[in-house]
Design an enzyme around this catalytic site. Structure first.
Site, short mmCIF file in Angstrom:
data_model
loop_
_atom_site.label_atom_id
_atom_site.label_comp_id
_atom_site.label_asym_id
_atom_site.label_seq_id
_atom_site.Cartn_x
_atom_site.Cartn_y
_atom_site.Cartn_z
N VAL A 14 0.85 -1.20 0.00
CA VAL A 14 0.00 0.00 0.00
C VAL A 14 0.88 1.25 0.00
O VAL A 14 0.62 2.21 -0.73
CB VAL A 14 -0.96 0.00 1.21
CG1 VAL A 14 -1.74 1.30 1.29
CG2 VAL A 14 -1.91 -1.19 1.13
N CYS A 130 -10.40 -3.01 2.19
CA CYS A 130 -10.43 -2.88 0.73
C CYS A 130 -11.74 -3.40 0.11
O CYS A 130 -12.27 -2.79 -0.82
CB CYS A 130 -9.24 -3.60 0.11
SG CYS A 130 -8.72 -5.06 1.00
N GLN A 157 -10.98 -12.25 -3.32
CA GLN A 157 -9.98 -11.24 -2.96
C GLN A 157 -8.56 -11.68 -3.36
O GLN A 157 -8.14 -12.80 -3.09
CB GLN A 157 -10.05 -10.96 -1.45
CG GLN A 157 -11.38 -10.36 -1.05
CD GLN A 157 -11.52 -10.04 0.43
OE1 GLN A 157 -12.56 -10.30 1.01
NE2 GLN A 157 -10.50 -9.48 1.06
N HIS A 243 -9.67 -6.99 -6.34
CA HIS A 243 -10.71 -7.76 -5.63
C HIS A 243 -12.00 -7.74 -6.47
O HIS A 243 -12.36 -6.69 -7.03
CB HIS A 243 -11.04 -7.12 -4.27
CG HIS A 243 -9.98 -7.30 -3.22
ND1 HIS A 243 -8.79 -7.95 -3.44
CD2 HIS A 243 -9.97 -6.92 -1.91
CE1 HIS A 243 -8.08 -7.95 -2.31
NE2 HIS A 243 -8.76 -7.33 -1.38
N ASN A 316 -7.51 -3.30 -5.27
CA ASN A 316 -7.56 -3.21 -3.80
C ASN A 316 -6.45 -2.35 -3.23
O ASN A 316 -6.60 -1.77 -2.15
CB ASN A 316 -7.49 -4.61 -3.18
CG ASN A 316 -6.32 -5.43 -3.69
OD1 ASN A 316 -6.27 -5.76 -4.88
ND2 ASN A 316 -5.38 -5.72 -2.84
N1 LIG Z 1 -3.20 -4.51 0.76
C1 LIG Z 1 -4.45 -4.06 0.76
O1 LIG Z 1 -5.23 -4.25 -0.18
C2 LIG Z 1 -4.94 -3.26 1.90
C3 LIG Z 1 -6.17 -2.64 1.79
C4 LIG Z 1 -6.66 -1.90 2.87
C5 LIG Z 1 -5.89 -1.81 3.99
N2 LIG Z 1 -4.67 -2.43 4.07
C6 LIG Z 1 -3.91 -2.28 5.30
O2 LIG Z 1 -2.76 -1.49 5.05
C7 LIG Z 1 -1.71 -1.89 5.91
C8 LIG Z 1 -0.49 -2.24 5.09
O3 LIG Z 1 -0.78 -3.29 4.19
P1 LIG Z 1 0.25 -3.75 3.06
O4 LIG Z 1 -0.54 -4.66 2.20
O5 LIG Z 1 0.96 -2.61 2.45
O6 LIG Z 1 1.30 -4.62 3.95
P2 LIG Z 1 2.82 -5.00 3.60
O7 LIG Z 1 3.03 -5.08 2.14
O8 LIG Z 1 3.10 -6.20 4.42
O9 LIG Z 1 3.68 -3.75 4.18
C9 LIG Z 1 3.71 -3.41 5.52
C10 LIG Z 1 4.47 -2.11 5.71
O10 LIG Z 1 4.40 -1.73 7.08
C11 LIG Z 1 5.72 -1.52 7.58
N3 LIG Z 1 5.75 -1.85 9.00
C12 LIG Z 1 5.42 -3.01 9.59
N4 LIG Z 1 5.58 -2.92 10.94
C13 LIG Z 1 6.03 -1.66 11.18
C14 LIG Z 1 6.39 -0.96 12.36
N5 LIG Z 1 6.33 -1.52 13.56
N6 LIG Z 1 6.81 0.31 12.25
C15 LIG Z 1 6.88 0.90 11.03
N7 LIG Z 1 6.56 0.29 9.87
C16 LIG Z 1 6.13 -0.98 9.95
C17 LIG Z 1 6.57 -2.43 6.75
O11 LIG Z 1 7.91 -2.00 6.82
P3 LIG Z 1 9.15 -3.03 6.63
O12 LIG Z 1 9.27 -3.27 5.16
O13 LIG Z 1 10.27 -2.25 7.19
O14 LIG Z 1 8.80 -4.25 7.39
C18 LIG Z 1 5.95 -2.22 5.37
O15 LIG Z 1 6.39 -1.00 4.83
C19 LIG Z 1 -2.27 -3.05 6.73
O16 LIG Z 1 -2.78 -2.52 7.93
C20 LIG Z 1 -3.39 -3.57 5.86
O17 LIG Z 1 -4.37 -4.23 6.63
C21 LIG Z 1 -4.18 -3.14 3.05
#
Ligand SMILES: NC(=O)c1ccc[n+]([C@@H]2O[C@H](COP(=O)([O-])OP(=O)(O)OC[C@H]3O[C@@H](n4cnc5c(N)ncnc54)[C@H](OP(=O)(O)O)[C@@H]3O)[C@@H](O)[C@H]2O)c1
Length: 345
Positions: A14, A130, A157, A243, A316
């Protein structure tokens, strides 16, 4: 002078999309800062035709940040969002941590943009899940016309909804199938995802529904109308981005498929592709990288008095997360609800 924007979770699915969209839309930012966990300190991420060096959240001073786009998961948001908001930035959060808090607006600008005005209590605005985001974009014009009473939705999804490691898991498993290698044990998903579908997203609740299904119910009520009954079945499919949803809608008042098609054609954020022929509908492949919520297969449901059935697809990572967050920030700016700190100084 423009705003100083922090993207927290900048190395994730994201976060990277947020950086891309900020650049695409020429968001009025003087400076954009990429932030993630300590693990990513010093790595580089793309921002338009530039690269940004990632900073670690622990050592970052947020005091001159105006807008913090947060997508680092619930645990990080719980710890950091209140601290960042206390430093005077507005936090627009993508996790589920704050969505159900009565003092936090849950916003999809095409549906309830006016709710942003209530952000000051906590300094946090939440993005929906999403699957909910694209659903409410499609439902809103239909609800305004004929009053929705009940929605039955089944989701399909993509794996990107579970983060970057989940995409790697689908890729690695698929490759192993073709190279006849042993398939590594599933880590991000409860069962093998390659060439499979899994009717389980997030944890199980006592009533047998999953938390993902519960989120669609509660969030649709909070964003669109608490009177609407929603029941969902959420399914993970081996698609990388986009999705899809099969949606059955019941109304208090009559509405035809033609009326619905016309309303959705003119509705913000919606794009109707609905030819009753092979290929005359949207699939996630076409929706990936796009901003719209695509609506197809609109038809009357002959099994209820006032009912429609439709198919709805969206990216999404964009409408379901990054784009929606940036549209919320644009709402705040357009309504003069926030000022750049450096301008004010
Ligand atoms: N993907 C979707 O479609 C979607 C839709 C709506 C909402 N979301 C929400 O958006 C959020 C991120 O999703 P994503 O899909 O982008 O996940 P992701 O690809 O796993 O990325 C997670 C990100 O968060 C960082 N992070 C994790 N723990 C951290 C901490 N303690 N302090 C600072 N940074 C931290 C990670 O950094 P590092 O690389 O350094 O670990 C990475 O940049 C989640 O809450 C998810 O539920 C996602």
């Amino acid at each position: 002078m423009g705003y100083k924007v922090a993207v927290v979770g900048a190395t994730g699915n994201v976060g990277r999309e947020m950086l891309a969209i900020l650049a695409e839309r020429a968001f009025p930012a003087d400076e954009v800062v990429a932030i993630a966990s300590r693990r990513s300190l010093g790595t580089e991420v793309s921002f338009g035709d530039r690269t940004l060096k990632v900073k670690a959240i622990e050592n970052y001073d947020f005091s001159d940040i105006d807008i913090c786009l947060m997508s680092a998961g619930s645990a990080a948001s719980k710890e950091w969002s209140p601290k960042i908001a206390a430093s005077g930035a507005v936090v627009i959060d993508n996790s589920s941590c704050w969505r159900y808090d009565a003092d936090v607006p849950l916003v999809v600008p095409e549906v309830n943009a006016d709710a942003v005005v209530n952000f000051r209590k906590r300094g946090i605005i939440a993005n929906p899940n999403c699957s909910t985001a694209q659903l409410v974009v499609a439902l809103k014009p239909l609800h305004d016309k004929a009053t929705i009473t009940r929605v039955v939705v089944a989701t399909y999804q993509s794996v990107s909804g579970a983060g970057k490691e989940a995409m790697d898991e689908l890729f690695a498993q698929t490759k192993s199938v073709y190279t006849l290698d042993e398939i590594a044990a599933a880590k991000k998903f409860p069962k093998r995802i390659a060439f499979n579908v899994i009717p389980h997203i997030d944890v199980f609740l006592d009533d047998g529904f999953t938390k993902e299904e519960w989120k669609m119910v509660v969030e649709t009520k909070k964003i669109l109308d608490p009177k609407i009954k929603v029941v969902a079945t959420c399914v993970r499919v081996p698609v990388f981005i986009g999705h899809s949803e099969a949606v059955n809608i019941e109304f208090a008042n009559p509405i035809t498929a033609d009326e619905a098609r016309e309303l959705l054609r003119n509705a913000p954020g919606c794009l109707v592709i609905d030819k009753r022929e092979a290929g005359g509908y949207a699939t996630p492949y076409e929706a990936a990288g796009e901003d719209a919520t695509y609506i197809s297969r609109i038809r009357e449901d002959p099994t209820v008095d006032n009912g429609l059935v439709l198919w709805c697809v969206s990216d999404n990572l964009r409408k379901g997360a990054a784009l929606n967050a940036i549209q919320i920030a644009e709402c705040l700016i357009n309504r003069n609800l926030i000022q750049a700190k450096r301008k004010a100084a």
